[in-house]
Design a protein around this motif. Structure first.
Motif, PDB file in Angstrom:
ATOM      1  N   PHE A 178       0.858  -1.175   0.000  1.00 12.81           N
ATOM      2  CA  PHE A 178       0.000   0.000   0.000  1.00 12.81           C
ATOM      3  C   PHE A 178       0.896   1.227   0.000  1.00 12.81           C
ATOM      4  CE2 PHE A 178      -2.274  -3.472   1.922  1.00 12.81           C
ATOM      5  CZ  PHE A 178      -3.490  -3.422   1.262  1.00 12.81           C
ATOM      6  N   TYR A 179       0.616   2.162  -0.900  1.00 17.41           N
ATOM      7  CA  TYR A 179       1.449   3.347  -1.066  1.00 17.41           C
ATOM      8  C   TYR A 179       0.762   4.557  -0.467  1.00 17.41           C
ATOM      9  CZ  TYR A 179       3.987   0.303  -4.152  1.00 17.41           C
ATOM     10  OH  TYR A 179       4.706  -0.760  -4.642  1.00 17.41           O
ATOM     11  N   GLY A 180       1.545   5.401   0.184  1.00 16.98           N
ATOM     12  CA  GLY A 180       0.969   6.586   0.794  1.00 16.98           C
ATOM     13  C   GLY A 180       2.002   7.663   1.018  1.00 16.98           C
ATOM     14  N   ARG A 181       1.560   8.694   1.687  1.00 16.29           N
ATOM     15  CA  ARG A 181       2.425   9.835   1.991  1.00 16.29           C
ATOM     16  C   ARG A 181       2.028  10.364   3.350  1.00 16.29           C
ATOM     17  NH1 ARG A 181       5.772  13.340   0.021  1.00 16.29           N
ATOM     18  NH2 ARG A 181       5.910  12.523  -2.065  1.00 16.29           N
ATOM     19  N   LEU A 182       3.025  10.681   4.158  1.00 14.10           N
ATOM     20  CA  LEU A 182       2.787  11.368   5.424  1.00 14.10           C
ATOM     21  C   LEU A 182       3.046  12.842   5.189  1.00 14.10           C
ATOM     22  CD1 LEU A 182       4.540   8.991   7.980  1.00 14.10           C
ATOM     23  CD2 LEU A 182       2.098   9.242   7.563  1.00 14.10           C
ATOM     24  N   GLY A 183       2.150  13.679   5.719  1.00 17.23           N
ATOM     25  CA  GLY A 183       2.318  15.122   5.598  1.00 17.23           C
ATOM     26  C   GLY A 183       3.359  15.612   6.589  1.00 17.23           C
ATOM     27  N   PHE A 239      -4.275   1.460   8.898  1.00 19.99           N
ATOM     28  CA  PHE A 239      -4.718   0.296   8.140  1.00 19.99           C
ATOM     29  C   PHE A 239      -5.314  -0.692   9.141  1.00 19.99           C
ATOM     30  CE2 PHE A 239      -1.069   2.284   6.228  1.00 19.99           C
ATOM     31  CZ  PHE A 239      -1.387   2.370   4.883  1.00 19.99           C
ATOM     32  N   ALA A 240      -6.173  -1.588   8.670  1.00 22.97           N
ATOM     33  CA  ALA A 240      -6.769  -2.595   9.552  1.00 22.97           C
ATOM     34  C   ALA A 240      -6.799  -3.936   8.837  1.00 22.97           C
ATOM     35  CB  ALA A 240      -8.171  -2.185   9.965  1.00 22.97           C
ATOM     36  N   MET A 241      -6.659  -5.001   9.622  1.00 26.82           N
ATOM     37  CA  MET A 241      -6.704  -6.357   9.069  1.00 26.82           C
ATOM     38  C   MET A 241      -7.251  -7.311  10.113  1.00 26.82           C
ATOM     39  SD  MET A 241      -2.638  -7.247   9.314  1.00 26.82           S
ATOM     40  CE  MET A 241      -2.126  -5.691   8.657  1.00 26.82           C
ATOM     41  N   ASP A 242      -7.884  -8.355   9.645  1.00 24.53           N
ATOM     42  CA  ASP A 242      -8.395  -9.397  10.529  1.00 24.53           C
ATOM     43  C   ASP A 242      -7.494 -10.615  10.421  1.00 24.53           C
ATOM     44  OD1 ASP A 242     -10.670  -7.965  11.432  1.00 24.53           O
ATOM     45  OD2 ASP A 242     -11.651  -8.364   9.517  1.00 24.53           O
ATOM     46  N   ALA A 294       6.164  -4.396   6.732  1.00 22.51           N
ATOM     47  CA  ALA A 294       7.412  -3.658   6.546  1.00 22.51           C
ATOM     48  C   ALA A 294       7.080  -2.283   5.984  1.00 22.51           C
ATOM     49  CB  ALA A 294       8.348  -4.400   5.603  1.00 22.51           C
ATOM     50  N   VAL A 295       7.708  -1.265   6.549  1.00 26.32           N
ATOM     51  CA  VAL A 295       7.564   0.098   6.045  1.00 26.32           C
ATOM     52  C   VAL A 295       8.836   0.437   5.277  1.00 26.32           C
ATOM     53  CG1 VAL A 295       7.294   2.533   6.659  1.00 26.32           C
ATOM     54  CG2 VAL A 295       6.117   0.774   7.982  1.00 26.32           C
ATOM     55  N   LEU A 296       8.678   1.035   4.103  1.00 28.84           N
ATOM     56  CA  LEU A 296       9.833   1.431   3.323  1.00 28.84           C
ATOM     57  C   LEU A 296       9.593   2.770   2.651  1.00 28.84           C
ATOM     58  CD1 LEU A 296       9.580  -0.336   0.001  1.00 28.84           C
ATOM     59  CD2 LEU A 296       8.686  -1.535   1.943  1.00 28.84           C
ATOM     60  N   THR A 297      10.688   3.423   2.287  1.00 33.72           N
ATOM     61  CA  THR A 297      10.635   4.722   1.603  1.00 33.72           C
ATOM     62  C   THR A 297      11.484   4.639   0.350  1.00 33.72           C
ATOM     63  OG1 THR A 297      12.528   5.675   2.750  1.00 33.72           O
ATOM     64  CG2 THR A 297      10.383   5.926   3.811  1.00 33.72           C
ATOM     65  N   GLY A 353       6.923  12.582   3.895  1.00 31.26           N
ATOM     66  CA  GLY A 353       7.470  11.875   2.750  1.00 31.26           C
ATOM     67  C   GLY A 353       6.614  10.719   2.302  1.00 31.26           C
ATOM     68  N   ALA A 354       7.031  10.136   1.177  1.00 28.94           N
ATOM     69  CA  ALA A 354       6.348   8.976   0.609  1.00 28.94           C
ATOM     70  C   ALA A 354       6.797   7.720   1.342  1.00 28.94           C
ATOM     71  CB  ALA A 354       6.667   8.854  -0.876  1.00 28.94           C
ATOM     72  N   PHE A 355       5.849   6.822   1.580  1.00 28.31           N
ATOM     73  CA  PHE A 355       6.152   5.543   2.212  1.00 28.31           C
ATOM     74  C   PHE A 355       5.309   4.467   1.562  1.00 28.31           C
ATOM     75  CE2 PHE A 355       2.268   6.585   4.381  1.00 28.31           C
ATOM     76  CZ  PHE A 355       1.663   5.361   4.584  1.00 28.31           C
ATOM     77  N   SER A 356       5.683   3.240   1.791  1.00 30.26           N
ATOM     78  CA  SER A 356       4.809   2.129   1.436  1.00 30.26           C
ATOM     79  C   SER A 356       4.802   1.140   2.596  1.00 30.26           C
ATOM     80  CB  SER A 356       5.232   1.463   0.124  1.00 30.26           C
ATOM     81  OG  SER A 356       6.518   0.920   0.232  1.00 30.26           O
ATOM     82  N   LEU A 357       3.688   0.442   2.718  1.00 31.84           N
ATOM     83  CA  LEU A 357       3.521  -0.579   3.739  1.00 31.84           C
ATOM     84  C   LEU A 357       3.362  -1.915   3.026  1.00 31.84           C
ATOM     85  CD1 LEU A 357       3.066  -1.445   6.715  1.00 31.84           C
ATOM     86  CD2 LEU A 357       0.616  -1.091   6.296  1.00 31.84           C
ATOM     87  N   ALA A 358       4.354  -2.784   3.196  1.00 32.04           N
ATOM     88  CA  ALA A 358       4.285  -4.135   2.641  1.00 32.04           C
ATOM     89  C   ALA A 358       3.633  -5.032   3.681  1.00 32.04           C
ATOM     90  CB  ALA A 358       5.678  -4.631   2.295  1.00 32.04           C
ATOM     91  N   VAL A 359       2.657  -5.825   3.232  1.00 32.32           N
ATOM     92  CA  VAL A 359       1.868  -6.676   4.114  1.00 32.32           C
ATOM     93  C   VAL A 359       1.890  -8.090   3.561  1.00 32.32           C
ATOM     94  CG1 VAL A 359      -0.451  -7.088   5.015  1.00 32.32           C
ATOM     95  CG2 VAL A 359       0.353  -4.755   4.676  1.00 32.32           C
ATOM     96  N   GLY A 360       1.882  -9.065   4.453  1.00 38.57           N
ATOM     97  CA  GLY A 360       1.693 -10.450   4.043  1.00 38.57           C
ATOM     98  C   GLY A 360       2.952 -11.158   3.589  1.00 38.57           C
TER      99      GLY A 360
END
Length: 151
Positions: free
Chosen positions: A10-15, A23-26, A36-39, A121-128
């Motif tokens: 999932f790609y995003g940006r923090l102001g 994010f939420a998951m069951d 994992a968080v990466l930039t 900055g821009a970040f992504s959250l790798a899941v799974g």
């Protein structure tokens, strides 16, 4: 997210500093919780990661601006700058700042926050951890790769 075990990003940006994305998951007890968080850049931006959910033994502390559901344990991994790691699928070099890989201690909803107290900055959250693609994902792959490159 619909499948927390499927390997996805999932790609995003923090102001400005003090921003968070949620994010939420069951998960069922014993299922693998891998995050994992990466930039994409080599700046001092190093977002942190918090997982909030049932059965977690509290570790670390959340900043006041990060919201947590009541009655759950919180695991916080402080973001750290690393050397870049080449990822051949997209292809590109990324900086992994925070990671969690564990079994879910209890069944239920887990909330995840990506945050940084000082930088934007821009970040992504790798899941799974399960790598597979649906037919639609294969068809849309060129479009997805272009969006990743623009990110």
């Amino acid at each position: 997210m619909s499948d927390a075990l499927k390997s996805q990003v999932f790609y995003g940006r923090l102001g400005t500093g003090g921003d968070a994305r949620y994010f939420a998951m069951d998960l069922q007890q014993g299922e693998r919780l891998r995050l994992a968080v990466l930039t994409p850049d080599g700046s001092s931006f190093a977002p942190s990661l918090a997982v909030m959910g049932p059965g977690l033994v509290p570790e670390g502390s959340l900043p006041a601006y990060v919201e947590a559901p009541p009655g759950v344990g919180t695991l916080v991994v402080t973001g750290r700058r690393t050397i870049p790691d080449y990822e051949p699928f997209t292809p590109g070099a990324y900086y992994f700042t925070a990671e969690i890989d564990m079994e879910a201690p209890a069944s239920g909803r887990y909330h995840v926050a990506v945050f940084d107290p000082e930088h934007a900055g821009a970040f992504s959250l790798a899941v799974g951890h399960r790598g597979y693609f649906s037919a639609a994902e294969w068809v849309l792959l060129p479009y997805s790769l272009l969006r990743i490159d623009l990110w």
